[in-house]
Design a protein around this motif. Structure first.
Motif, PDB file in Angstrom:
ATOM      1  N   THR A  53       0.821  -1.209   0.000  1.00 30.91           N
ATOM      2  CA  THR A  53       0.000   0.000   0.000  1.00 30.91           C
ATOM      3  C   THR A  53       0.855   1.258   0.000  1.00 30.91           C
ATOM      4  OG1 THR A  53      -1.731  -1.207   1.189  1.00 30.91           O
ATOM      5  CG2 THR A  53      -1.859   1.192   1.216  1.00 30.91           C
ATOM      6  N   GLY A  54       1.866   1.296   0.882  1.00 27.26           N
ATOM      7  CA  GLY A  54       2.740   2.453   0.942  1.00 27.26           C
ATOM      8  C   GLY A  54       3.490   2.680  -0.356  1.00 27.26           C
TER       9      GLY A  54
ATOM     10  N   ARG B 108      10.409  11.515   9.359  1.00 25.62           N
ATOM     11  CA  ARG B 108      10.641  12.281   8.135  1.00 25.62           C
ATOM     12  C   ARG B 108      10.334  11.459   6.882  1.00 25.62           C
ATOM     13  NH1 ARG B 108      16.317  15.099   8.053  1.00 25.62           N
ATOM     14  NH2 ARG B 108      15.290  16.064   6.245  1.00 25.62           N
ATOM     15  N   ALA B 109       9.974  10.199   7.054  1.00 26.52           N
ATOM     16  CA  ALA B 109       9.638   9.358   5.901  1.00 26.52           C
ATOM     17  C   ALA B 109       8.286   9.759   5.333  1.00 26.52           C
ATOM     18  CB  ALA B 109       9.641   7.892   6.305  1.00 26.52           C
ATOM     19  N   ASP B 110       7.932   9.146   4.208  1.00 27.34           N
ATOM     20  CA  ASP B 110       6.661   9.434   3.543  1.00 27.34           C
ATOM     21  C   ASP B 110       5.624   8.343   3.745  1.00 27.34           C
ATOM     22  OD1 ASP B 110       7.434  11.934   1.908  1.00 27.34           O
ATOM     23  OD2 ASP B 110       9.036  10.517   1.448  1.00 27.34           O
ATOM     24  N   SER B 111       6.075   7.117   4.049  1.00 23.39           N
ATOM     25  CA  SER B 111       5.144   6.030   4.347  1.00 23.39           C
ATOM     26  C   SER B 111       5.836   5.033   5.247  1.00 23.39           C
ATOM     27  CB  SER B 111       4.631   5.347   3.070  1.00 23.39           C
ATOM     28  OG  SER B 111       5.694   4.829   2.285  1.00 23.39           O
ATOM     29  N   TRP B 112       4.998   4.281   5.983  1.00 23.45           N
ATOM     30  CA  TRP B 112       5.518   3.337   6.964  1.00 23.45           C
ATOM     31  C   TRP B 112       4.658   2.075   6.945  1.00 23.45           C
ATOM     32  CZ3 TRP B 112       4.207   8.350   7.524  1.00 23.45           C
ATOM     33  CH2 TRP B 112       5.222   9.272   7.854  1.00 23.45           C
ATOM     34  N   ALA B 113       5.289   0.927   7.179  1.00 22.19           N
ATOM     35  CA  ALA B 113       4.576  -0.346   7.310  1.00 22.19           C
ATOM     36  C   ALA B 113       4.935  -0.941   8.666  1.00 22.19           C
ATOM     37  CB  ALA B 113       4.973  -1.309   6.194  1.00 22.19           C
ATOM     38  N   VAL B 114       3.918  -1.363   9.424  1.00 20.77           N
ATOM     39  CA  VAL B 114       4.184  -1.932  10.755  1.00 20.77           C
ATOM     40  C   VAL B 114       3.126  -2.976  11.079  1.00 20.77           C
ATOM     41  CG1 VAL B 114       2.929  -0.057  11.882  1.00 20.77           C
ATOM     42  CG2 VAL B 114       4.595  -1.365  13.197  1.00 20.77           C
ATOM     43  N   ASP B 115       3.550  -4.039  11.757  1.00 19.25           N
ATOM     44  CA  ASP B 115       2.647  -5.123  12.149  1.00 19.25           C
ATOM     45  C   ASP B 115       2.084  -4.896  13.543  1.00 19.25           C
ATOM     46  OD1 ASP B 115       2.470  -7.105  10.072  1.00 19.25           O
ATOM     47  OD2 ASP B 115       4.564  -7.600  10.437  1.00 19.25           O
ATOM     48  N   GLY B 116       0.862  -5.380  13.761  1.00 16.04           N
ATOM     49  CA  GLY B 116       0.291  -5.451  15.098  1.00 16.04           C
ATOM     50  C   GLY B 116       0.379  -6.845  15.671  1.00 16.04           C
TER      51      GLY B 116
ATOM     52  N   ALA C  11      -0.790   0.289   7.278  1.00 12.66           N
ATOM     53  CA  ALA C  11      -0.134   1.060   6.222  1.00 12.66           C
ATOM     54  C   ALA C  11      -0.375   2.530   6.531  1.00 12.66           C
ATOM     55  CB  ALA C  11      -0.712   0.692   4.860  1.00 12.66           C
ATOM     56  N   ILE C  12       0.696   3.268   6.785  1.00 14.64           N
ATOM     57  CA  ILE C  12       0.590   4.668   7.200  1.00 14.64           C
ATOM     58  C   ILE C  12       1.263   5.531   6.137  1.00 14.64           C
ATOM     59  CG2 ILE C  12       1.039   6.313   9.068  1.00 14.64           C
ATOM     60  CD1 ILE C  12       1.429   3.894  10.939  1.00 14.64           C
ATOM     61  N   VAL C  13       0.580   6.575   5.700  1.00 13.56           N
ATOM     62  CA  VAL C  13       1.091   7.440   4.631  1.00 13.56           C
ATOM     63  C   VAL C  13       0.975   8.892   5.072  1.00 13.56           C
ATOM     64  CG1 VAL C  13       0.894   8.108   2.201  1.00 13.56           C
ATOM     65  CG2 VAL C  13       0.415   5.742   2.879  1.00 13.56           C
ATOM     66  N   ALA C  14       2.067   9.645   4.929  1.00 15.32           N
ATOM     67  CA  ALA C  14       2.077  11.037   5.380  1.00 15.32           C
ATOM     68  C   ALA C  14       1.138  11.918   4.557  1.00 15.32           C
ATOM     69  CB  ALA C  14       3.506  11.586   5.320  1.00 15.32           C
TER      70      ALA C  14
END
Length: 469
Positions: free
Chosen positions: A146-147, A283-291, A304-307
């Motif tokens: 997604t990112g 300072r990134a533009d997108s991040w991926a992280v698991d729960g 999926a996190i997007v600035a």
């Protein structure tokens, strides 16, 4: 089935679930049976007529339990697999009972608002922009997809190419720069996005697997056109963190998009003692992280996190179906932020886990499991013929074993693999094999909320016993 029959079925199923959980701490850890015997237990012709549901569930428990891996237990140290916090497990049961379709506000207002609230909590915990958009996906594979989907569309837009309108054919060539220790899911995501190996530039990493900023600077000197850079927080073998501050500076100097794979490492931001490891990540533009790793919520759960919410929505929003009417009063529609439409409501378990832990509990979970990893590493490193290969900066430990009188080379490779096999057969704990810098190694990942010092010590004893034997 009548409501009375349904209630009886669910109460009996609860008994089955509790029996399994009670046994998980002492069940042999690992793969308990071979595939042929499991197929013999489970494979059968599908019956022509309905069967009693209670009998079906009881029979499933009987046939499937021998093939369950006790990864919810406190001595499973493979693949950065967490357990299930009690509050998260309970919320997951409710999620199944409520059976909400988490695509639109009109389908489930509660699911949408919970995701909205949790999105704010997550960005605050990770120290990311409060305006970032969040999609609840199945795992970091889909989070990175997604990112990077948002990244692809945005960097092409900056180059004057409307991807949504014109597609990929004829688009300006796009370059993706990765560290040599980038996780396999990044390559898979790029392949699914139509980005081939010839478009990927790999830069060197240091002895711990961290991308070298000087190597990145050199690589970017030869890149022109649309650019995406991928950094990693939490190397899957060593736990090491790429220098995000330097990487972000270089990426943005060249007009690029920085995507961060923070599958488990981004949770270090929740700990005041470990937060320095993620410096520059915001300072990134997108991040991926698991729960379902360190937050210990049941599978599947990732974010999926997007600035830039505009780029995020443009990449994945479902806008083609006239009957899928969006909200008109600022309601959240989850289908705007994930590749899926119909899906289960992943937010409820995350909401319950974070509220049950609170800020201090989450920090304690991360710090305690990292402390247990250090405890295991220190005990192992003090034994004859045992070497810890990494700096234990997080929750990952790499271990190598040498036979008495061995040369530490090929003999140690074979010996290490045999020690791992013996540990797995023993069943006290489960650890996995890996290859690090061309050498066979044992990989220990500590991420389960229920792991105690006694579990760590008991596991080290089993590992050393296997090595001595």
């Amino acid at each position: 089935m009548s409501s009375t029959d349904t209630e009886a079925l669910l109460r009996e199923t609860l008994d089955h679930a509790l029996a399994y959980l009670r046994s998980s701490a002492e069940r042999p850890v690992g793969v308990p049976c071979d595939v042929e015997s499991l197929r013999a237990r489970l494979a059968m012709p599908l019956s022509e007529h309905p069967m009693d549901a209670q009998n079906v569930v009881a029979d499933l428990v009987s046939r499937a339990t021998p093939g369950l891996v006790s990864s919810v237990g406190p001595r499973y140290f493979g693949f950065v697999v967490g357990g299930s916090l009690p509050a998260a497990l309970a919320a997951e049961w409710l999620t199944a009972a409520w059976d909400q379709n988490a695509a639109l506000y009109k389908l489930s207002p509660a699911a949408m608002v919970v995701e909205e609230v949790v999105s704010g909590w997550l960005t605050e915990i990770f120290g990311l922009p409060s305006t970032a958009s969040v999609g609840f996906v199945s795992g970091c594979q889909m989070a990175s997809f997604t990112g990077l989907c948002a990244a692809r569309g945005e960097v092409l837009r900056r180059a004057g190419w409307d991807l949504e309108e014109r597609g990929l054919a004829g688009a300006p060539p796009l370059t993706v720069v990765l560290g040599e220790e980038a996780h396999a899911t990044i390559y898979t995501a790029l392949r699914m996005l139509g980005i081939g190996r010839r478009q990927i530039v790999t830069v060197a990493a240091d002895a711990q697997g961290r991308m070298r900023a000087d190597a990145l600077a050199k690589a970017l000197g030869g890149v022109s056109g649309p650019l995406v850079v991928c950094a990693q927080l939490g190397n899957v073998n060593t736990g090491a963190f790429d220098p995000c501050e330097d990487i972000a500076e270089l990426t943005h100097e060249h007009g690029g998009w920085l995507h961060v794979d923070g599958a488990f490492g981004l949770w270090a931001a929740a700990s005041p003692a470990l937060r320095h490891l993620v410096r520059g990540a915001a300072r990134a533009d997108s991040w991926a992280v698991d729960g379902h790793k360190w937050l210990n919520v049941p599978y599947d759960s990732a974010y999926a996190i997007v600035a830039d919410p505009r780029a995020h929505r443009a990449a994945v929003a479902n806008t083609a179906a006239a009957y899928l009417v969006p909200g008109d009063r600022g309601e959240r529609d989850a289908q705007d932020w994930v590749p899926e439409s119909s899906r289960r409501a992943r937010g409820f378990a995350v909401y319950a886990a974070l509220r049950a832990l609170g800020r201090s509990g989450l920090a304690e979970l991360v710090e305690r499991t990292c402390g247990l990893a250090r405890r295991m590493a220190e005990r192992l490193a003090g034994a004859p013929g045992v070497a810890v290969l990494n700096e234990v900066v997080l929750n990952q430990v790499l271990v190598r074993f040498a036979p008495r009188g061995g040369d530490g080379g090929g003999d140690a490779d074979a010996f290490t693999r045999e020690v791992i096999a013996r540990v797995q057969r023993d069943g006290t704990c489960w650890v996995g094999p890996t290859v690090w810098k061309g050498q066979a190694a044992m990989r220990i990942s500590v991420a389960n909320w229920s792991t105690s010092e006694a579990d760590a010590d008991r596991s080290v004893d089993a590992i050393l016993r296997a090595a001595r034997s």
